[in-house]
Design a protein around this motif. Structure first.
Motif, PDB file in Angstrom:
ATOM      1  N   LEU A  56      15.077  -5.427  33.893  1.00 50.81           N
ATOM      2  CA  LEU A  56      15.372  -4.083  33.420  1.00 50.81           C
ATOM      3  C   LEU A  56      16.518  -4.096  32.422  1.00 50.81           C
ATOM      4  O   LEU A  56      17.553  -4.713  32.649  1.00 50.81           O
ATOM      5  CB  LEU A  56      15.745  -3.192  34.610  1.00 50.81           C
ATOM      6  CG  LEU A  56      16.087  -1.732  34.313  1.00 50.81           C
ATOM      7  CD1 LEU A  56      14.853  -0.976  33.858  1.00 50.81           C
ATOM      8  CD2 LEU A  56      16.683  -1.076  35.559  1.00 50.81           C
ATOM      9  N   ARG A  57      16.350  -3.403  31.304  1.00 54.19           N
ATOM     10  CA  ARG A  57      17.404  -3.256  30.303  1.00 54.19           C
ATOM     11  C   ARG A  57      17.914  -1.817  30.329  1.00 54.19           C
ATOM     12  O   ARG A  57      17.234  -0.894  30.787  1.00 54.19           O
ATOM     13  CB  ARG A  57      16.867  -3.571  28.893  1.00 54.19           C
ATOM     14  CG  ARG A  57      16.218  -4.946  28.776  1.00 54.19           C
ATOM     15  CD  ARG A  57      17.242  -6.012  28.399  1.00 54.19           C
ATOM     16  NE  ARG A  57      18.192  -6.311  29.444  1.00 54.19           N
ATOM     17  CZ  ARG A  57      17.955  -7.153  30.446  1.00 54.19           C
ATOM     18  NH1 ARG A  57      16.803  -7.757  30.552  1.00 54.19           N
ATOM     19  NH2 ARG A  57      18.879  -7.381  31.360  1.00 54.19           N
ATOM     20  N   ASP A  58      19.128  -1.606  29.821  1.00 55.68           N
ATOM     21  CA  ASP A  58      19.646  -0.247  29.736  1.00 55.68           C
ATOM     22  C   ASP A  58      18.747   0.608  28.842  1.00 55.68           C
ATOM     23  O   ASP A  58      18.107   0.114  27.914  1.00 55.68           O
ATOM     24  CB  ASP A  58      21.082  -0.253  29.223  1.00 55.68           C
ATOM     25  CG  ASP A  58      22.078  -0.600  30.323  1.00 55.68           C
ATOM     26  OD1 ASP A  58      21.715  -0.502  31.506  1.00 55.68           O
ATOM     27  OD2 ASP A  58      23.217  -0.981  29.993  1.00 55.68           O
ATOM     28  N   TRP A  59      18.730   1.888  29.144  1.00 57.82           N
ATOM     29  CA  TRP A  59      17.818   2.852  28.506  1.00 57.82           C
ATOM     30  C   TRP A  59      18.379   3.280  27.152  1.00 57.82           C
ATOM     31  O   TRP A  59      19.396   3.948  27.070  1.00 57.82           O
ATOM     32  CB  TRP A  59      17.652   4.027  29.455  1.00 57.82           C
ATOM     33  CG  TRP A  59      16.874   5.205  28.951  1.00 57.82           C
ATOM     34  CD1 TRP A  59      16.207   5.350  27.787  1.00 57.82           C
ATOM     35  CD2 TRP A  59      16.697   6.437  29.662  1.00 57.82           C
ATOM     36  NE1 TRP A  59      15.618   6.573  27.713  1.00 57.82           N
ATOM     37  CE2 TRP A  59      15.901   7.267  28.850  1.00 57.82           C
ATOM     38  CE3 TRP A  59      17.127   6.903  30.902  1.00 57.82           C
ATOM     39  CZ2 TRP A  59      15.539   8.566  29.245  1.00 57.82           C
ATOM     40  CZ3 TRP A  59      16.767   8.181  31.286  1.00 57.82           C
ATOM     41  CH2 TRP A  59      15.978   9.001  30.474  1.00 57.82           C
ATOM     42  N   LEU A  60      17.699   2.879  26.088  1.00 54.77           N
ATOM     43  CA  LEU A  60      18.095   3.282  24.747  1.00 54.77           C
ATOM     44  C   LEU A  60      17.584   4.703  24.520  1.00 54.77           C
ATOM     45  O   LEU A  60      16.386   4.944  24.471  1.00 54.77           O
ATOM     46  CB  LEU A  60      17.477   2.322  23.720  1.00 54.77           C
ATOM     47  CG  LEU A  60      17.996   2.386  22.291  1.00 54.77           C
ATOM     48  CD1 LEU A  60      17.612   1.106  21.552  1.00 54.77           C
ATOM     49  CD2 LEU A  60      17.439   3.569  21.522  1.00 54.77           C
TER      50      LEU A  60
END
Length: 830
Positions: free
Chosen positions: A431-435
């Motif tokens: 999971l990556r931070d939400w752009l």
């Protein structure tokens, strides 16, 4: 030909007349407005709210019919039901339409909303229209901005420079989830990479909770949706390993950390890879290799993340001129920059163990790098076979780790690293931070002012909402990627809220998924002005008891809504930690095996279908076509058949309209049993989302009732009235106009919505007999009418006494008899 009416001796079935009559009465009685006073147990039903891209289509017809079944059913059971509606009204299509027509996006948006609202009212969706909202209303996005500020205060909203997905056509940033097969999910243009300063939500802080709280949803959400979210979050345990990068020329020695799930294979690392597009690659590369890296980075910009990670692509890369020191062996590993490693995964660098990772092995073979097996799986040496061996095995060529299994080797390797001070146990997430920022106009403005003296300054709460300017008319987008809002200089240039000096508003807007991540909370108190929702009301309704929508939102919307709910819970504003207790995904509506499309020439106009067959027939067809999660092929279903069934059911009301409501216990016993069993079974079927089976059972009861009228005691039989009343109540879940008209014919006041679910007499559920099938080697040889509670021994005895069985066996012995009382006997001859 329009199925306008079916004629009987007593009257005419006209869907047009019913559709004209009942909506005004429902509105007057406010039958779909919850009491919200605590007098009844509350239930919240919600459909994923629509985007106003035009009039309703066949997909809307299916999805909203499904949710309406649950809402109407819960009302019949006596619950106080909240079933609201709103519009996800910000977004790219409206802005593109504005550019095309030189108009403000609001003109296109609100015109379409009004069109859809009228169609929804005709479609008889049982929603509380007094709670209607639109995310593009300043009264709504004021609170979206307020929530953004609270996220910012908690360190969950931040900016950073990063390579982002860029759509050249729409001139905007896309989140990873909005890139499908390397193209923009909205317009299909191939996505490129661009380095921009962007706003992010720190969803990674909640990764563990997003995983752990899925335990609350097991059995209530489709397992495939939960699996998709688990895979997207991608929790993996392993280690952070520190590598020293040796000095080279003017480049000083430095330390890099990589994440690996297999620290036990460190002895097999033979080279080191950094993401070519990461700033790290530029830091590491020596002057001799800088030009090659620069050219290579330009190539990488043209590739999507999916392309880069494909196992089928030929591996490419550039040597940086540097070497990393293996912390366990002190071996020098050449450092390469390649496209198959992503800048935003882990630390943007990996240790490559080619013998036991196929992509590393393909890269090693492409550039003639060493391959050293350290895991004996019994398979051929990967250096020879070209096939990496992963998974279980015994460690070899690994010093003190030799002879250990994977389960033993991983903690042993981590212990060695910790003792050496060169690594530690670590949990990583895919999971990556939400752009969340977009270079668009038609979206929620980000409530931040940029001041040279004060930096990022949040707009004070009493100055919210930061309204969109109303003097833009679809201005052309900047090729540099700045938002169209930058053209509204009177709007952009403002005094700093902190120091009063010259400052500029942030000209990006928020991803529309931010708007839809909390809208379900606003419905609890849509007119509340002191906050995003009334704290005294929200916990009465949350969490949503039944959420209905497409599986295509399994990752994007549903994950973001879960994240928002957890943050808002942590803020002390809501008790729920999950937004939706139960989830129902409906399938697609196809035509001829393909998704409906104007370009394919297989589109079906919903309005034309409603005009031809009536609302109830279309709704019933959608429900009866199959289980909700299955796709519906419109070419295979029959709205005309549904219309004929509805007319038959309606005529039952005509037939018994004048019959007195006497004691049903004196009526036809078989019909009474069928009525009570249908009502009894309906509850479990609705709870299990087997709506189509309920319709089938309704059809059976209508036929049974008609048979009694035509061949039995006639319409005066009190069991007939009981059956017809049950039909009207259950039919109201699927075909509200027809059911309401039937209820009215039966002499009851409006509305059938408030009739209450019929009571069930348990004594009528006992079957007088059941049919037992007798098979010999799987072939049916007899059918026996037996008591429902017959024992296995008695059923076996009856089967063996059957003349048909004796004749078939013809003196042969019996090897075994399999009995499944009361319905099956299977005889296996010797």
């Amino acid at each position: 030909m329009s199925v306008q009416a079916e004629t009987s001796e007593e009257g005419v079935y006209s869907f047009a007349a019913m559709e004209a009559k009942w909506p005004a009465i429902w509105d007057e009685l406010k039958v779909f407005t919850p009491l919200d006073d605590g007098s009844r147990e509350r239930r919240y039903v919600l459909d994923m709210f629509p985007y106003p891209s035009g009039d309703l289509h066949m997909g809307h017809a299916e999805a909203f019919a499904m949710g309406d079944v649950v809402a109407r059913y819960w009302r019949q059971l006596g619950y106080d039901v909240l079933h609201p509606i709103g519009w996800d009204s910000f977004g790219l299509p409206a802005e593109n339409a504005a550019i095309k027509h030189n108009a403000h996006p609001s003109e296109w948006t609100y015109t379409n909303i009004d069109t859809q609202a009228e169609s929804f009212k005709r479609y008889a969706i049982s929603v509380d229209w007094s709670r209607r909202l639109h995310t593009s209303d300043p009264e709504y996005y004021r609170w979206t901005q307020w929530l953004f500020k609270r996220f910012h205060d908690r360190g969950l909203a931040y900016r950073k420079n990063s390579p982002v997905n860029w759509c050249p056509k729409d001139q905007t940033v896309l989140a990873n989830e909005q890139v499908v097969n390397g193209a923009c999910e909205r317009c299909g243009t191939i996505v490129t990479k661009k380095s921009l300063n962007q706003w992010y939500f720190k969803i990674t802080d909640y990764a563990d909770r997003l995983l752990e709280d899925m335990d609350q949803l097991k059995g209530h959400w489709p397992e495939r949706v939960l699996a998709m979210q688990r895979n997207w979050i991608g929790r993996s345990e392993g280690a952070h390993v520190n590598f020293v990068i040796e000095a080279a020329g003017e480049k000083a020695e430095q330390q890099l950390t990589v994440f690996t799930t297999r620290p036990d294979t460190l002895y097999g690392a033979t080279f080191f890879v950094v993401a070519a597009d990461a700033p790290l690659a530029l830091e590491l590369v020596t002057p001799e290799h800088a030009e090659a890296l620069s050219d290579y980075r330009e190539q990488v910009k043209k590739l999507s993340d999916i392309d880069r990670q494909s196992t089928e692509r030929e591996k490419t890369g550039v040597f940086t001129g540097r070497y990393a020191v293996n912390p366990l062996t002190n071996e020098l590993l050449p450092v390469w920059a390649a496209d198959y490693v992503l800048a935003d995964y882990g630390t943007g660098a990996i240790m490559a163990v080619p013998a036991h990772d196929q992509r590393d092995l393909d890269f090693a073979r492409a550039f003639d790098l060493p391959v050293r097996a350290v895991l004996d799986t019994g398979a051929e040496d990967p250096a020879v076979s070209g096939v990496a061996t992963a998974g279980e095995g015994t460690l070899i060529n690994s010093g003190n780790l030799d002879g250990l299994s994977k389960a033993e080797g991983i903690p042993a390797a981590i212990k060695i690293l910790e003792e050496l001070g060169t690594g530690e146990k670590f949990v990583n997430f895919r999971l990556r931070d939400w752009l969340l920022s977009r270079q668009r106009f038609w979206g929620t403005p980000i409530p931040i002012v940029h001041c040279e003296s004060c930096g990022e300054v949040p707009v004070p709460d009493d100055q919210l909402p930061v309204r969109l300017p109303d003097n833009l008319r679809g201005e052309a987008l900047s090729p540099k990627g700045t938002s169209p809002l930058a053209a509204a200089t009177d709007w952009v240039n403002v005094p700093c809220p902190a120091c009063g000096g010259a400052a500029r508003r942030d000209t990006d807007t928020m991803d529309t998924f931010v708007d839809s991540s909390w809208y379900f909370m606003r419905f609890a108190s849509p007119d509340y002005t002191e906050g995003p929702f009334d704290p005294a009301t929200i916990n009465d309704w949350m969490p949503v008891g039944q959420y209905v929508g497409g599986v295509e939102h399994a990752i994007l919307h549903l994950l973001y809504a879960r994240f928002f709910t957890k943050v808002i819970h942590d803020m002390g504003l809501v008790e729920a930690t999950e937004p939706f207790s139960r989830l129902l995904n409906q399938g697609q509506v196809l035509n001829g095996g393909k998704a409906m499309s104007k370009s394919l020439g297989n589109g079906v106009d919903l309005g034309e279908q409603l005009d031809k067959y009536g609302v109830d027939a279309v709704r019933l067809t959608m429900i009866f076509a199959g289980p909700p999660e299955d796709d519906i092929d419109w070419a295979d279903v029959s709205p005309s058949g549904s219309a004929k069934f509805l007319a038959r059911a309606w005529r039952l009301g005509q037939d018994v309209a004048s019959a007195p409501g006497t004691d049903p216990s004196t009526g036809d016993a078989a019909l009474r049993s069928a009525t009570h069993r249908m009502v009894h079974d309906t509850k479990a079927l609705i709870d299990g989302h087997k709506f189509n089976v309920v319709v089938a059972r309704l059809m059976e009861l209508v036929n049974a009732t008609r048979k009694v009228i035509d061949t039995g005691a006639g319409a005066a039989d009190p069991a007939v009235r009981e059956a017809v009343e049950a039909v009207a109540v259950v039919l109201s879940l699927f075909a509200p106009y027809t059911a309401e008209d039937m209820w009215n014919q039966l002499g009851h006041p409006a509305s059938v919505v408030n009739a209450g679910f019929p009571a069930v007499d348990a004594s009528l559920l006992v079957e007088a007999s059941v049919t037992a099938v007798v098979q010999i080697q799987g072939k049916v040889r007899d059918r026996l009418e037996v008591a429902p509670d017959i024992s296995d021994a008695d059923l076996e005895a009856l089967a063996l006494a059957s003349e048909n069985v004796k004749r078939t066996l013809d003196g042969r012995g019996i090897r075994k008899v399999i009995v499944r009382a009361p319905k099956l006997v299977n005889i296996v001859p010797a």
